[in-house]
Design a protein around this motif. Structure first.
Motif, PDB file in Angstrom:
ATOM      1  N   TYR A 109       0.839  -1.208   0.000  1.00  0.00           N
ATOM      2  CA  TYR A 109       0.000   0.000   0.000  1.00  0.00           C
ATOM      3  C   TYR A 109       0.872   1.257   0.000  1.00  0.00           C
ATOM      4  CZ  TYR A 109      -3.394   3.501   1.460  1.00  0.00           C
ATOM      5  OH  TYR A 109      -4.178   4.627   1.517  1.00  0.00           O
ATOM      6  N   VAL A 110       1.922   1.250   0.815  1.00  0.00           N
ATOM      7  CA  VAL A 110       2.811   2.414   0.890  1.00  0.00           C
ATOM      8  C   VAL A 110       3.448   2.682  -0.477  1.00  0.00           C
ATOM      9  CG1 VAL A 110       4.965   3.283   1.894  1.00  0.00           C
ATOM     10  CG2 VAL A 110       3.266   2.167   3.356  1.00  0.00           C
ATOM     11  N   ILE A 111       3.867   1.621  -1.171  1.00  0.00           N
ATOM     12  CA  ILE A 111       4.477   1.781  -2.500  1.00  0.00           C
ATOM     13  C   ILE A 111       3.458   2.334  -3.496  1.00  0.00           C
ATOM     14  CG2 ILE A 111       5.531   0.545  -4.428  1.00  0.00           C
ATOM     15  CD1 ILE A 111       6.678  -1.432  -2.353  1.00  0.00           C
ATOM     16  N   CYS A 112       2.240   1.795  -3.463  1.00  0.00           N
ATOM     17  CA  CYS A 112       1.196   2.269  -4.389  1.00  0.00           C
ATOM     18  C   CYS A 112       0.835   3.722  -4.102  1.00  0.00           C
ATOM     19  CB  CYS A 112      -0.049   1.388  -4.259  1.00  0.00           C
ATOM     20  SG  CYS A 112       0.176  -0.295  -4.857  1.00  0.00           S
ATOM     21  N   ALA A 113       0.816   4.090  -2.801  1.00  0.00           N
ATOM     22  CA  ALA A 113       0.468   5.463  -2.416  1.00  0.00           C
ATOM     23  C   ALA A 113       1.454   6.464  -2.990  1.00  0.00           C
ATOM     24  CB  ALA A 113       0.397   5.577  -0.902  1.00  0.00           C
ATOM     25  N   TYR A 114       2.683   6.027  -3.117  1.00  0.00           N
ATOM     26  CA  TYR A 114       3.726   6.917  -3.671  1.00  0.00           C
ATOM     27  C   TYR A 114       3.374   7.318  -5.108  1.00  0.00           C
ATOM     28  CZ  TYR A 114       8.214   8.375  -5.627  1.00  0.00           C
ATOM     29  OH  TYR A 114       9.206   9.074  -6.266  1.00  0.00           O
ATOM     30  N   PHE A 115       2.818   6.394  -5.879  1.00  0.00           N
ATOM     31  CA  PHE A 115       2.493   6.670  -7.282  1.00  0.00           C
ATOM     32  C   PHE A 115       1.142   7.364  -7.435  1.00  0.00           C
ATOM     33  CE2 PHE A 115       5.446   3.058  -7.513  1.00  0.00           C
ATOM     34  CZ  PHE A 115       6.372   3.558  -8.415  1.00  0.00           C
ATOM     35  N   LEU A 116       0.212   7.106  -6.515  1.00  0.00           N
ATOM     36  CA  LEU A 116      -1.119   7.683  -6.633  1.00  0.00           C
ATOM     37  C   LEU A 116      -1.200   9.086  -6.059  1.00  0.00           C
ATOM     38  CD1 LEU A 116      -3.286   4.561  -5.765  1.00  0.00           C
ATOM     39  CD2 LEU A 116      -2.964   5.604  -8.008  1.00  0.00           C
ATOM     40  N   GLY A 117      -0.384   9.386  -5.045  1.00  0.00           N
ATOM     41  CA  GLY A 117      -0.338  10.730  -4.467  1.00  0.00           C
ATOM     42  C   GLY A 117      -1.604  11.065  -3.698  1.00  0.00           C
ATOM     43  N   GLY A 118      -1.874  12.356  -3.534  1.00  0.00           N
ATOM     44  CA  GLY A 118      -3.078  12.820  -2.856  1.00  0.00           C
ATOM     45  C   GLY A 118      -3.134  12.411  -1.403  1.00  0.00           C
ATOM     46  N   VAL A 119      -4.343  12.058  -0.962  1.00  0.00           N
ATOM     47  CA  VAL A 119      -4.576  11.706   0.434  1.00  0.00           C
ATOM     48  C   VAL A 119      -3.829  10.432   0.834  1.00  0.00           C
ATOM     49  CG1 VAL A 119      -6.620  10.318  -0.044  1.00  0.00           C
ATOM     50  CG2 VAL A 119      -6.381  11.437   2.189  1.00  0.00           C
ATOM     51  N   TYR A 120      -3.462   9.630  -0.162  1.00  0.00           N
ATOM     52  CA  TYR A 120      -2.787   8.366   0.140  1.00  0.00           C
ATOM     53  C   TYR A 120      -1.418   8.596   0.776  1.00  0.00           C
ATOM     54  CZ  TYR A 120      -6.395   7.121  -3.182  1.00  0.00           C
ATOM     55  OH  TYR A 120      -7.600   6.997  -3.822  1.00  0.00           O
ATOM     56  N   TYR A 121      -0.793   9.749   0.452  1.00  0.00           N
ATOM     57  CA  TYR A 121       0.477  10.068   1.105  1.00  0.00           C
ATOM     58  C   TYR A 121       0.316  10.109   2.618  1.00  0.00           C
ATOM     59  CZ  TYR A 121       3.289  11.302  -3.009  1.00  0.00           C
ATOM     60  OH  TYR A 121       4.020  11.268  -4.165  1.00  0.00           O
ATOM     61  N   GLU A 122      -0.743  10.783   3.064  1.00  0.00           N
ATOM     62  CA  GLU A 122      -0.973  10.948   4.504  1.00  0.00           C
ATOM     63  C   GLU A 122      -1.225   9.607   5.174  1.00  0.00           C
ATOM     64  OE1 GLU A 122      -4.154  13.681   4.891  1.00  0.00           O
ATOM     65  OE2 GLU A 122      -3.147  15.298   3.793  1.00  0.00           O
ATOM     66  N   VAL A 123      -2.043   8.776   4.537  1.00  0.00           N
ATOM     67  CA  VAL A 123      -2.316   7.442   5.094  1.00  0.00           C
ATOM     68  C   VAL A 123      -1.044   6.610   5.118  1.00  0.00           C
ATOM     69  CG1 VAL A 123      -3.643   5.323   4.802  1.00  0.00           C
ATOM     70  CG2 VAL A 123      -4.697   7.531   4.269  1.00  0.00           C
ATOM     71  N   ALA A 124      -0.248   6.701   4.042  1.00  0.00           N
ATOM     72  CA  ALA A 124       0.991   5.929   3.965  1.00  0.00           C
ATOM     73  C   ALA A 124       1.976   6.357   5.040  1.00  0.00           C
ATOM     74  CB  ALA A 124       1.616   6.078   2.580  1.00  0.00           C
ATOM     75  N   LEU A 125       2.095   7.667   5.274  1.00  0.00           N
ATOM     76  CA  LEU A 125       3.006   8.159   6.313  1.00  0.00           C
ATOM     77  C   LEU A 125       2.568   7.699   7.692  1.00  0.00           C
ATOM     78  CD1 LEU A 125       3.704  11.798   5.043  1.00  0.00           C
ATOM     79  CD2 LEU A 125       5.331   9.892   5.152  1.00  0.00           C
TER      80      LEU A 125
END
Length: 479
Positions: free
Chosen positions: A374-390
């Motif tokens: 999920y963290v790797i995918c969030a890097y490519f999708l950006g947006g709110v996923y960055y916050e969740v990944a962090l």
């Protein structure tokens, strides 16, 4: 449309992993708090008076020590020497040579001057045929059993049949016990008036330790980062999880490297299971199940004081096989006794232990690896996923590295495990790197355990032993 579905799945999966990690961390925090209170309470106690009293034969209970050995020519003599040095009034040592293909049998016969003997053995538990019994001419309490190969569980069953005392201690053929380990691990049994029927002891990694003829001369830290990471894992498992579970009679795993059992109850459940890889966990689960189904109010405990030194893998390849085997054994026992899960009939074991082991220990690798993806995918999708990944990365650090570092500090604080501040600092720093390399590897290896379980493979694997005494050399051994 496709992007909307992907976004929905990412939010759902991210939320699921976050909730899961919060549950896991909350569980660890509760275990940590309890372990801290327990260890702090015991830290100031003087255990020497208790040990002196119970070294008197009037207070102690006789015990048989069973040492299963398959291709253990490197470590078996040192292991038995450590047993002969134990401070305990009445023991018998039973070495079980499980059809070794190396010089295990010959080394034991020569080192302890063994001679063939005749004895009637009651076969209370099925096991492979015994070829010959031997007895030491210099240590009358030392017996050697030469039997057909049947695996570790079968060797332990044969040792139980040969044993004459009501309690037995099982240790690995490459393990070394501290002089007072046995009297300490027997403490709950001797104080409980028969209420405690099994006890697991603390296991430490011996790689790098200066040891000679079964005696620890000096405790030193291994230079191998892989070994140090295993030391950290052992500390986290033994000093946090098992202390808390033991308090409420919820322990499902006590190490096969060092544990004590009531022979009567082990015979009642049919001994060790030869068809499963994780024979130590399987026996404990069978005992819990038997106790609940017969309404027998007995306990299984873990004590942190006793110490058993054992050799750990020093290469990633060998460690991979070990962790894959461990996880497959966990799966086998949980699945075999799945009806105990959330079943009120089995009390806290069914309502707490089984859900915990299913959710955190068994399915944890799948969920955690999903978190890394999920963290790797969030890097490519950006947006709110960055916050969740962090946030997810922060929880990974707390769950893995931070708790590991705390476990190391526990060990240094309570047991004076590490002799220097520099060494302690090195281990703590290494613990903080766990999530970046070591934990992802172990997650993948444990997932391989799933694959082997579903395919029905029974591969014990080989472990390269180097021995834990000065004079030992390298040899491949079965684990």
């Amino acid at each position: 449309m496709i992007r909307t579905i992907i976004e929905y799945l990412m939010l759902f999966f991210g939320s699921f992993i976050l909730v899961y990690m919060l549950i896991v961390i909350s569980s660890y925090v509760m275990m940590l708090i309890y372990a801290l209170k327990r260890l702090r309470k015991e830290q100031g106690l003087d255990k020497s008076d208790y040990e002196k009293v119970h070294l008197n034969a009037m207070y102690s209970k006789p015990i048989s020590i069973i040492v299963p050995a398959y291709n253990e020519e490197i470590g078996v003599v040192d292991s038995v020497h450590s047993l002969l040095n134990l401070n305990y009034p009445e023991v018998e040592i039973i070495i079980v040579n499980d059809g070794s293909k190396d010089q295990t049998l010959q080394r034991a016969i020569e080192a302890f001057q063994m001679v063939p003997i005749q004895r009637i053995v009651r076969k209370e538990i099925p096991s492979k045929e015994i070829i010959q019994l031997y007895q030491s001419t210099i240590y009358q309490n030392c017996i050697l059993v030469d039997k057909e190969n049947g695996g570790k569980a079968d060797a332990l069953n044969a040792g139980i049949n040969v044993s004459k005392y009501p309690y037995f201690c099982s240790i690995d053929g490459d393990s070394i016990l501290d002089a007072n380990s046995l009297v300490r691990i027997m403490k709950p049994i001797m104080q409980s008036n028969g209420e405690v029927i099994a006890v697991g002891g603390n296991v430490r990694i011996a790689n790098g330790v200066d040891m000679e003829l079964g005696t620890v001369k000096q405790q030193m830290m291994s230079k191998n980062a892989i070994v140090v990471m295993q030391i950290i894992e052992y500390l986290r498992a033994f000093l946090m999880g098992r202390i808390a579970f033991s308090r409420f009679n919820l322990v499902l795993i006590i190490s096969g490297a060092f544990s004590v059992f009531s022979k009567k109850y082990v015979i009642d459940v049919g001994g060790y299971a030869v068809s499963t890889i994780g024979e130590d966990m399987e026996l404990v689960v069978k005992l819990h199940r038997h106790l609940k189904e017969t309404d027998d109010d007995k306990r299984i405990e873990f004590v942190a004081d006793p110490v058993c030194w054992t050799e750990a893998p020093e290469s990633l390849n060998v460690l991979r096989k070990q962790r894959r085997r461990w996880h497959q054994g966990l799966l086998e026992s949980l699945w075999k006794h799945r009806r105990m899960t959330l079943n009120p009939k089995y009390g806290g074991v069914g309502l707490v232990s089984f859900p915990y082991f299913w959710l955190i220990e068994c399915l944890g690798p799948v969920i955690e690896l999903g978190g890394y993806i999920y963290v790797i995918c969030a890097y490519f999708l950006g947006g709110v996923y960055y916050e969740v990944a962090l946030l997810l990365l922060l929880l990974f650090v707390i769950y893995g590295s931070l708790f590991s570092a705390i476990a190391v500090l526990f060990e240094a604080w309570t047991l004076d495990r590490y002799p220097s501040a520099r060494e302690l600092s090195r281990v703590v720093v290494l613990a903080l790197t766990e999530i970046f390399w070591y934990r992802p590897l172990t997650l993948i290896w444990r997932l391989e355990g799933f694959v082997h379980f579903f395919l029905g493979r029974k591969e014990w694997g080989n472990m390269e032993r180097k021995g834990i005494s000065k004079e030992s050399s390298t040899k491949e051994q079965k684990v």
